[in-house]
Enzyme design. Structure first.
Site, mmCIF file in Angstrom:
data_model
loop_
_atom_site.group_PDB
_atom_site.id
_atom_site.type_symbol
_atom_site.label_atom_id
_atom_site.label_comp_id
_atom_site.label_asym_id
_atom_site.label_seq_id
_atom_site.Cartn_x
_atom_site.Cartn_y
_atom_site.Cartn_z
ATOM 1 N N HIS A 102 42.909 39.915 23.637
ATOM 2 C CA HIS A 102 43.238 38.732 22.836
ATOM 3 C C HIS A 102 44.244 39.137 21.764
ATOM 4 C CE1 HIS A 102 40.198 36.141 24.614
ATOM 5 N NE2 HIS A 102 39.297 37.087 24.447
ATOM 6 N N HIS A 112 43.575 39.225 31.248
ATOM 7 C CA HIS A 112 42.305 39.701 31.782
ATOM 8 C C HIS A 112 42.582 40.478 33.055
ATOM 9 C CE1 HIS A 112 39.451 38.887 35.159
ATOM 10 N NE2 HIS A 112 38.620 39.481 34.325
ATOM 11 N N ASN A 114 40.322 42.998 36.162
ATOM 12 C CA ASN A 114 39.050 43.540 36.627
ATOM 13 C C ASN A 114 39.248 44.140 38.010
ATOM 14 O OD1 ASN A 114 36.513 42.666 38.540
ATOM 15 N ND2 ASN A 114 35.837 43.492 36.571
ATOM 16 N N VAL A 115 38.711 45.330 38.215
ATOM 17 C CA VAL A 115 38.615 45.910 39.558
ATOM 18 C C VAL A 115 37.207 46.462 39.708
ATOM 19 C CG1 VAL A 115 41.033 46.379 40.104
ATOM 20 C CG2 VAL A 115 39.772 47.995 38.671
ATOM 21 N N ARG A 116 36.597 46.268 40.866
ATOM 22 C CA ARG A 116 35.187 46.593 41.008
ATOM 23 C C ARG A 116 34.840 46.954 42.449
ATOM 24 N NH1 ARG A 116 36.162 41.234 40.186
ATOM 25 N NH2 ARG A 116 35.564 39.829 41.882
ATOM 26 N N HIS A 151 54.038 37.369 38.012
ATOM 27 C CA HIS A 151 53.795 37.127 39.432
ATOM 28 C C HIS A 151 54.621 38.065 40.323
ATOM 29 C CE1 HIS A 151 50.916 33.821 39.683
ATOM 30 N NE2 HIS A 151 51.389 33.465 38.493
ATOM 31 N N GLY A 264 20.352 41.607 34.090
ATOM 32 C CA GLY A 264 19.836 42.346 32.948
ATOM 33 C C GLY A 264 20.807 43.351 32.391
ATOM 34 N N ARG A 266 24.074 44.877 30.020
ATOM 35 C CA ARG A 266 24.191 45.118 28.585
ATOM 36 C C ARG A 266 24.979 43.975 27.943
ATOM 37 N NH1 ARG A 266 27.595 48.269 24.967
ATOM 38 N NH2 ARG A 266 26.317 49.295 23.383
#
Length: 306
Positions: A102, A112, A114-116, A151, A264, A266
């Site tokens: 931000h 933002h 994210n890689v997972r 892009h 559950g 953090r």
């Protein structure tokens, strides 16, 4: 090799966290990330742990978080099995890097990424694994050059999976980062992919690395171009108002947030994506012909930027 190499994925993600934090510190030029290493206590719902890194009150970044987590559990939560019911009851490992930046200046977009990697296992059965991730851009004041650059880097990041990957994951991003109750996109999109396990582990892992590595190429030039743009109280006020949309999406729709809360996870790390300051107003609309109106009319539309 097609057998999932969990150690290789973990090593890549922790290295990516270090590289992104170092680059963002240089871009900010003032503040530094504070590192918080955490683990789950015995007897908790989840095992494992992670490293949360947060930068606050910088010269460029008002607040940013870059989090690595590697958690395990006896069964996947509802958010993960809703579209894969055959995985209910399997134990799992989930590891990933997630970040939200931000900025201070309203002319610098929020970003933002994210890689997972997920793997679900049950004794006597072959493991089920997949990769997911992507990144998207949320401007407050739109700029065509920024959108095209963002892009273009996204398109290049998709090259390891072929020419059809960018159009597919660009559309998926447009569909995913959509605030249904507002009937508007969160921003100008980028990439989003999930459940990726074809054409095999090596190719999928290479694609995830391509997406993760490309984030800085996409975002840093935009920071440099916009960080010194003059602004006043009106622009700051609009930025805080639009941040409310970000909060609404993350708490209502975001899969990562829902997964973390339902399993559950953090809470401090899960909710680090929320902005430090935000405003809501009742039934507000921008003045016709204003820069603020242009955001809605030109940029908060699913469109082709290349």
């Amino acid at each position: 090799m097609d057998h999932p190499d969990k150690l290789a994925v973990r090593s890549y993600l922790t290295d990516l966290q270090i590289r992104i934090c170092s680059a963002l510190e240089l871009a900010d030029g003032s503040a530094r990330f504070v590192s918080d290493e955490w683990s789950r206590a015995a007897g908790e719902k989840l095992g494992g742990g992670g490293i949360s890194r947060v930068l606050s009150s910088g010269a460029v970044i008002e607040q940013g978080g870059v989090n690595f987590s590697h958690v395990t559990g006896p069964q996947l939560p509802a958010s993960a099995t809703a579209h894969r019911p055959e995985l209910a009851g399997r134990g799992f490992e989930a590891m990933g890097l997630s970040l939200v930046i931000h900025p201070q200046n309203p002319y610098v977009p929020t970003s933002h990424a994210n890689v997972r990697f997920f793997i679900a296992e049950r004794e006597g059965e072959a493991p089920v694994w997949w990769f997911g991730g992507g990144w998207d851009l949320t401007p407050y004041y739109g700029n065509d050059d920024d959108c095209r650059h963002w892009h273009a880097v996204a398109q290049k990041a998709c090259e390891p999976l072929g020419a059809e990957a960018y159009p597919r994951y660009k559309r998926w991003c447009d569909d995913y980062f959509y605030i249904k109750h507002r009937e508007e996109p969160r921003g100008i999109g980028g990439l989003f992919f999930d459940d990726l396990n074809e054409p095999g582990f090596d190719a999928c892992f290479a694609f995830m690395r391509s997406v993760g590595d490309a984030y800085l190429d996409a975002y840093l030039p935009i920071i440099e171009r916009r960080k010194d743009h003059p602004y006043g109280d009106r622009q700051r006020d609009f930025q805080l108002y639009r941040r409310g949309r970000y909060v609404e999406f993350n708490l209502v729709y975001d899969r990562g947030t829902l997964f973390g809360l339902q399993s559950g996870g953090r809470t401090e790390s899960i909710l680090m994506s929320l902005p430090p300051l935000v405003k809501w107003r009742y039934d507000w609309a921008p003045t016709a012909g204003s820069e603020e109106a242009e955001l809605y009319e030109r940029y908060l539309k699913a469109r082709e930027w290349l």
